[in-house]
Scaffold this motif. Structure first.
Motif, PDB file in Angstrom:
ATOM      1  N   PRO A 192      -3.459   6.536 -10.937  1.00  0.00           N
ATOM      2  CA  PRO A 192      -3.348   4.640 -10.443  1.00  0.00           C
ATOM      3  C   PRO A 192      -2.191   4.339 -11.420  1.00  0.00           C
ATOM      4  O   PRO A 192      -2.137   3.339 -11.248  1.00  0.00           O
ATOM      5  N   ASN A 193      -1.569   5.392 -12.829  1.00  0.00           N
ATOM      6  CA  ASN A 193      -1.555   4.998 -13.667  1.00  0.00           C
ATOM      7  C   ASN A 193       0.432   4.408 -13.085  1.00  0.00           C
ATOM      8  O   ASN A 193       0.924   3.855 -13.084  1.00  0.00           O
ATOM      9  N   SER A 194       0.560   5.514 -12.410  1.00  0.00           N
ATOM     10  CA  SER A 194       1.530   5.818 -11.923  1.00  0.00           C
ATOM     11  C   SER A 194       2.164   5.001 -10.263  1.00  0.00           C
ATOM     12  O   SER A 194       2.774   4.155 -10.308  1.00  0.00           O
ATOM     13  N   ALA A 195       1.170   4.586  -9.635  1.00  0.00           N
ATOM     14  CA  ALA A 195       0.996   3.940  -8.479  1.00  0.00           C
ATOM     15  C   ALA A 195       1.372   2.353  -9.076  1.00  0.00           C
ATOM     16  O   ALA A 195       2.307   1.752  -8.481  1.00  0.00           O
ATOM     17  N   VAL A 196       0.627   2.047 -10.477  1.00  0.00           N
ATOM     18  CA  VAL A 196       1.100   0.550 -11.165  1.00  0.00           C
ATOM     19  C   VAL A 196       1.855   0.723 -11.173  1.00  0.00           C
ATOM     20  O   VAL A 196       2.814  -0.497 -11.608  1.00  0.00           O
ATOM     21  N   LYS A 197       2.331   1.465 -12.238  1.00  0.00           N
ATOM     22  CA  LYS A 197       3.435   1.172 -13.438  1.00  0.00           C
ATOM     23  C   LYS A 197       4.806   0.967 -11.750  1.00  0.00           C
ATOM     24  O   LYS A 197       5.562   0.322 -12.128  1.00  0.00           O
ATOM     25  N   PHE A 198       5.029   2.497 -11.092  1.00  0.00           N
ATOM     26  CA  PHE A 198       5.932   1.365 -10.197  1.00  0.00           C
ATOM     27  C   PHE A 198       6.002   0.850  -8.890  1.00  0.00           C
ATOM     28  O   PHE A 198       6.562  -0.097  -9.081  1.00  0.00           O
ATOM     29  N   PHE A 199       4.576   0.293  -8.977  1.00  0.00           N
ATOM     30  CA  PHE A 199       4.472  -1.088  -7.947  1.00  0.00           C
ATOM     31  C   PHE A 199       4.876  -2.235  -9.169  1.00  0.00           C
ATOM     32  O   PHE A 199       5.767  -3.020  -8.770  1.00  0.00           O
ATOM     33  N   SER A 200       4.769  -2.000  -9.910  1.00  0.00           N
ATOM     34  CA  SER A 200       5.320  -2.986 -11.292  1.00  0.00           C
ATOM     35  C   SER A 200       6.026  -3.081 -11.493  1.00  0.00           C
ATOM     36  O   SER A 200       7.143  -4.562 -11.986  1.00  0.00           O
ATOM     37  N   TYR A 201       7.146  -1.848 -11.927  1.00  0.00           N
ATOM     38  CA  TYR A 201       8.546  -2.116 -12.209  1.00  0.00           C
ATOM     39  C   TYR A 201       9.495  -2.972 -10.659  1.00  0.00           C
ATOM     40  O   TYR A 201      10.422  -3.901 -11.499  1.00  0.00           O
ATOM     41  N   GLU A 202       8.917  -2.687  -9.662  1.00  0.00           N
ATOM     42  CA  GLU A 202       9.813  -3.379  -8.359  1.00  0.00           C
ATOM     43  C   GLU A 202       9.128  -4.587  -8.717  1.00  0.00           C
ATOM     44  O   GLU A 202      10.264  -5.719  -8.368  1.00  0.00           O
ATOM     45  N   GLN A 203       8.033  -5.483  -8.868  1.00  0.00           N
ATOM     46  CA  GLN A 203       7.472  -6.221  -8.892  1.00  0.00           C
ATOM     47  C   GLN A 203       8.904  -7.662 -10.179  1.00  0.00           C
ATOM     48  O   GLN A 203       8.682  -8.390  -9.805  1.00  0.00           O
ATOM     49  N   ALA A 204       8.380  -6.727 -11.100  1.00  0.00           N
ATOM     50  CA  ALA A 204       8.779  -6.578 -12.722  1.00  0.00           C
ATOM     51  C   ALA A 204      10.628  -7.440 -12.622  1.00  0.00           C
ATOM     52  O   ALA A 204      11.025  -8.179 -13.065  1.00  0.00           O
TER      53      ALA A 204
ATOM     54  N   CYS B 215       0.939  -1.185   0.357  1.00  0.00           N
ATOM     55  CA  CYS B 215      -0.362   0.133  -0.332  1.00  0.00           C
ATOM     56  C   CYS B 215       0.808   1.327  -0.136  1.00  0.00           C
ATOM     57  O   CYS B 215       0.991   2.595  -0.646  1.00  0.00           O
ATOM     58  N   LYS B 216       1.571   1.301   1.028  1.00  0.00           N
ATOM     59  CA  LYS B 216       2.887   2.766   1.327  1.00  0.00           C
ATOM     60  C   LYS B 216       3.452   2.119  -0.795  1.00  0.00           C
ATOM     61  O   LYS B 216       4.044   4.202  -0.742  1.00  0.00           O
ATOM     62  N   SER B 217       3.963   1.712  -0.917  1.00  0.00           N
ATOM     63  CA  SER B 217       4.523   1.546  -2.575  1.00  0.00           C
ATOM     64  C   SER B 217       3.789   2.135  -3.405  1.00  0.00           C
ATOM     65  O   SER B 217       4.219   3.229  -4.265  1.00  0.00           O
ATOM     66  N   LEU B 218       2.363   1.586  -3.483  1.00  0.00           N
ATOM     67  CA  LEU B 218       1.053   2.191  -4.573  1.00  0.00           C
ATOM     68  C   LEU B 218       1.227   4.119  -4.079  1.00  0.00           C
ATOM     69  O   LEU B 218       0.992   4.589  -4.468  1.00  0.00           O
ATOM     70  N   VAL B 219       1.269   4.107  -3.005  1.00  0.00           N
ATOM     71  CA  VAL B 219       1.231   5.741  -2.964  1.00  0.00           C
ATOM     72  C   VAL B 219       2.032   6.360  -3.016  1.00  0.00           C
ATOM     73  O   VAL B 219       2.100   6.917  -3.647  1.00  0.00           O
ATOM     74  N   ALA B 220       3.392   6.177  -2.786  1.00  0.00           N
ATOM     75  CA  ALA B 220       4.053   6.309  -2.896  1.00  0.00           C
ATOM     76  C   ALA B 220       4.256   6.715  -4.618  1.00  0.00           C
ATOM     77  O   ALA B 220       4.406   7.877  -5.218  1.00  0.00           O
TER      78      ALA B 220
END
Length: 354
Positions: free
Chosen positions: A110-122, A41-46
């Protein structure tokens, strides 16, 4: 609009404070699953805060870029960055400079939240596969692998929020003199869905996805690789320890954004033009005499490229590049730095460089 921005900022600050307090409680004795969910959640908020801050800062240039991309060649209103901004100010006032920004933030957060989080996971997944393949547990991500992780993140984020991007483009283009007005994002979504069908919400999706691969991929690859090189080589005496200054990170983000947007820009122009297809009341396709001189009708991405180059020349693929270049430097730089700073404030243990 100013009051709405203030409320949004206050809401974001309150969310950050609450999450920071919850993080403290988590460190004092919350179980692992709850801690993992809190970290996500914190990563998505950031990521969301980073997107909102960076886009609002350059909203006037973002609107001008889109207007330059889709304006009718028979009725030129915007001839450059300074002239274009003055024209918007003179005809629509201060609010005109930020028209569509609310919808843009509703999409970009939401785009930026998903993008940064997806990058970390990927990046974590790709690194694990790379370590397994090479047999080296201490192997690190290469620039090519970072490019792949960034491309995956861009595709996921773009696809998840594309309908909002599509209607944001139309709201940004319309003016007070447009025969038909979208009242907001949800009104635009429902109108397009009702009058043009569900597929219309994904017009221009293919060039968007193709364009996001080099754009987002290069953004992350250049930013992370440049930071890694600066930390390890310590050139010109810039780096004294393992931490980069905010100014240095801003410079890394600016370099990443400039390279990425230059490579992917023609696809962004085609995407915008395809999004306008079917919108008969778009101000951009109405000439000065009130007649439609060049109706926007494309059978697909390749046809859009062909018609644009044939009727307006190769340079048309780079319309709006100047304001976009001016916009990209602070926008991408602010996004990366804001993301890392907010994660530091929230106490997230994992950062994108890790």
């Amino acid at each position: 609009m100013a009051s709405e921005d203030v409320k949004t900022s206050e809401s974001a600050v309150n969310t950050i404070v609450n999450l920071a307090e919850e993080a403290k409680l988590a460190r004092e004795g919350v179980n692992a699953p709850s801690h993992a969910v809190l970290s996500i959640c914190k990563s998505l908020v950031a990521g969301g805060v980073a997107g909102g801050v960076s886009r609002t800062a350059v909203a006037p240039l973002e609107r001008l870029k889109i207007l330059l991309q889709v304006q009718n060649p028979h009725n030129i209103k915007y001839n450059g960055t300074i002239q274009g901004l003055k024209y918007i100010w003179g005809t629509e006032g201060f609010r005109g400079l930020f028209k569509g920004n609310g919808t843009n933030c509703a999409r970009i957060v939401p785009n930026s939240a998903v993008k940064f989080f997806s990058y970390e996971q990927a990046s974590q997944g790709i690194l694990w596969l790379y370590q397994q393949q090479t047999g080296k547990e201490d192997a690190e991500l290469t620039p090519v692998l970072r490019l792949g992780a960034g491309a995956c993140a861009g595709i996921i984020a773009m696809s998840a929020t594309y309908p909002m991007d599509m209607v944001r483009g139309r709201i940004t283009v319309q003016t007070d003199k447009s025969p038909y007005q979208y009242r907001g994002m949800f009104h635009a979504l429902s109108t397009v869905l009702r009058e043009e069908g569900p597929r219309a919400l994904y017009k221009g999706w293919l060039p968007s996805v193709i364009g996001v691969i080099p754009y987002v991929g290069l953004n992350f690859a250049v930013y992370e690789s440049l930071k890694d090189w600066l930390i390890k080589s310590k050139p010109f005496g810039l780096i004294e320890d393992s931490e980069l200054s905010v100014t240095t990170r801003l410079a890394c983000g600016a370099a990443a954004g400039t390279i990425g947007q230059t490579v992917a820009y023609p696809l962004d122009v085609i995407r915008r033009r395809m999004q306008m297809v079917g919108w008969n009341n778009a101000a951009s396709v109405v000439a000065g005499d009130g007649k439609v001189k060049a109706p926007l009708e494309y059978t697909g991405m390749i046809d859009a490229f062909r018609q644009t180059v044939r009727h307006e020349g190769f340079g048309a693929l780079y319309k709006g590049l100047v304001p976009n270049s001016v916009k990209v430097v602070p926008s991408i730089a602010l996004a990366f730095v804001t993301y890392e700073v907010v994660k530091d404030i929230l106490g997230v243990e994992i950062r994108i460089s890790d």
